[in-house]
Scaffold this motif. Structure first.
Motif, mmCIF file in Angstrom:
data_model
loop_
_atom_site.group_PDB
_atom_site.id
_atom_site.type_symbol
_atom_site.label_atom_id
_atom_site.label_comp_id
_atom_site.label_asym_id
_atom_site.label_seq_id
_atom_site.Cartn_x
_atom_site.Cartn_y
_atom_site.Cartn_z
ATOM 1 N N GLY A 29 27.728 39.399 37.970
ATOM 2 C CA GLY A 29 26.846 38.287 38.273
ATOM 3 C C GLY A 29 27.408 37.040 37.618
ATOM 4 N N CYS A 30 26.837 35.900 37.956
ATOM 5 C CA CYS A 30 27.310 34.633 37.389
ATOM 6 C C CYS A 30 26.103 33.720 37.228
ATOM 7 N N LEU A 31 25.980 33.086 36.063
ATOM 8 C CA LEU A 31 24.830 32.199 35.828
ATOM 9 C C LEU A 31 24.849 30.999 36.771
ATOM 10 N N SER A 32 25.993 30.736 37.406
ATOM 11 C CA SER A 32 26.059 29.645 38.381
ATOM 12 C C SER A 32 25.561 30.075 39.762
ATOM 13 N N GLN A 37 37.483 38.252 31.588
ATOM 14 C CA GLN A 37 38.254 37.796 32.756
ATOM 15 C C GLN A 37 37.429 36.854 33.628
ATOM 16 N N HIS A 38 36.154 37.158 33.789
ATOM 17 C CA HIS A 38 35.265 36.304 34.590
ATOM 18 C C HIS A 38 35.171 34.906 33.976
ATOM 19 N N GLU A 39 34.977 34.855 32.654
ATOM 20 C CA GLU A 39 34.806 33.547 31.996
ATOM 21 C C GLU A 39 36.133 32.780 31.921
ATOM 22 N N ILE A 40 37.237 33.498 31.720
ATOM 23 C CA ILE A 40 38.543 32.819 31.686
ATOM 24 C C ILE A 40 38.873 32.261 33.075
ATOM 25 N N ASP A 41 38.425 32.939 34.125
ATOM 26 C CA ASP A 41 38.540 32.357 35.470
ATOM 27 C C ASP A 41 37.853 30.987 35.518
ATOM 28 N N HIS A 42 36.638 30.898 34.976
ATOM 29 C CA HIS A 42 35.919 29.608 34.983
ATOM 30 C C HIS A 42 36.751 28.520 34.293
ATOM 31 N N VAL A 43 37.350 28.871 33.156
ATOM 32 C CA VAL A 43 38.160 27.910 32.399
ATOM 33 C C VAL A 43 39.323 27.395 33.259
ATOM 34 N N ILE A 80 32.332 24.685 31.099
ATOM 35 C CA ILE A 80 32.221 23.896 32.333
ATOM 36 C C ILE A 80 30.921 24.210 33.069
ATOM 37 N N GLN A 81 30.338 25.382 32.820
ATOM 38 C CA GLN A 81 29.069 25.716 33.490
ATOM 39 C C GLN A 81 27.905 24.883 32.969
ATOM 40 N N ILE A 82 28.087 24.233 31.807
ATOM 41 C CA ILE A 82 27.076 23.260 31.387
ATOM 42 C C ILE A 82 27.660 21.845 31.508
HETATM 43 NI NI NI Z 1 30.343 32.917 36.011
#
Ligand code: NI
Length: 169
Positions: A93-96, A135-141, A50-52
């Motif tokens: 950190g987060c690339l977003s 956990q950070h990336e699964i949050d994004h999902v 989703i970040q792209i």
């Molecule tokens: Ni992120």
């Protein structure tokens, strides 16, 4: 393509749960390749589709576990099966929202179930930065972002900083 921008943290698309991937076909494998390219270009440890701008349940990570072993992998339909009662607070950190780290408290280890790019179901028990990143990336999902998991004061400060950076850009 590989220079597409990353969806910013205040974009409403990051608040929606992504859709399950039913068929793991060449399109999905091409999406994974592309996500690895974007993650590498941005020097990231992880990236969610989703970040792209692709609302599908896939993440890629490239990060060490506590023992220092590096895990570079794509996870399809990842879900957390179990999480340790013990928690740890790490700077994330987060690339977003590049350039602004936040201290986030999460379970110190998790077991994650996912499908790999060959379609096989796998389970992985992770600790260290691998656990943090998963956990950070699964949050994004699931339509969540890391700033949801810090105090309101920290969240407001991050928001103000990001608004300023975006105006200056
Ligand atoms: Ni992120």
């Amino acid at each position: 393509m590989p220079d597409d921008p990353i969806v910013p943290i205040d974009d409403p698309r990051l608040r929606e749960p992504s859709a399950a991937i039913l068929d793991i076909d060449d399109d999905i494998r091409a999406l994974a390749d592309y996500m690895f390219q974007v993650m590498d270009r941005e020097n990231g440890a992880g990236l969610a589709a989703i970040q792209i701008g692709v609302p599908k349940r896939m993440i890629v990570v490239d990060v060490p576990d506590r023992s220092g072993r590096r895990h570079r992998m794509a996870l399809i339909n990842p879900e957390i099966l179990t999480a340790s009662a013990t928690t740890e607070t790490n700077l994330e950190g987060c690339l977003s929202m590049p350039g602004y780290d936040l201290p986030v408290e999460r379970p110190a280890s998790v077991t994650v179930r996912f499908r790999d790019l060959g379609g096989a179901t796998q389970e992985l028990t992770a600790d260290g930065m691998l656990a943090v990143c998963l956990q950070h990336e699964i949050d994004h999902v699931n339509g969540k972002v890391f700033s949801d998991r810090v105090s309101r004061l920290r969240r407001e400060k991050a928001k103000a900083w990001f608004a300023k950076v975006r105006r200056a850009a």
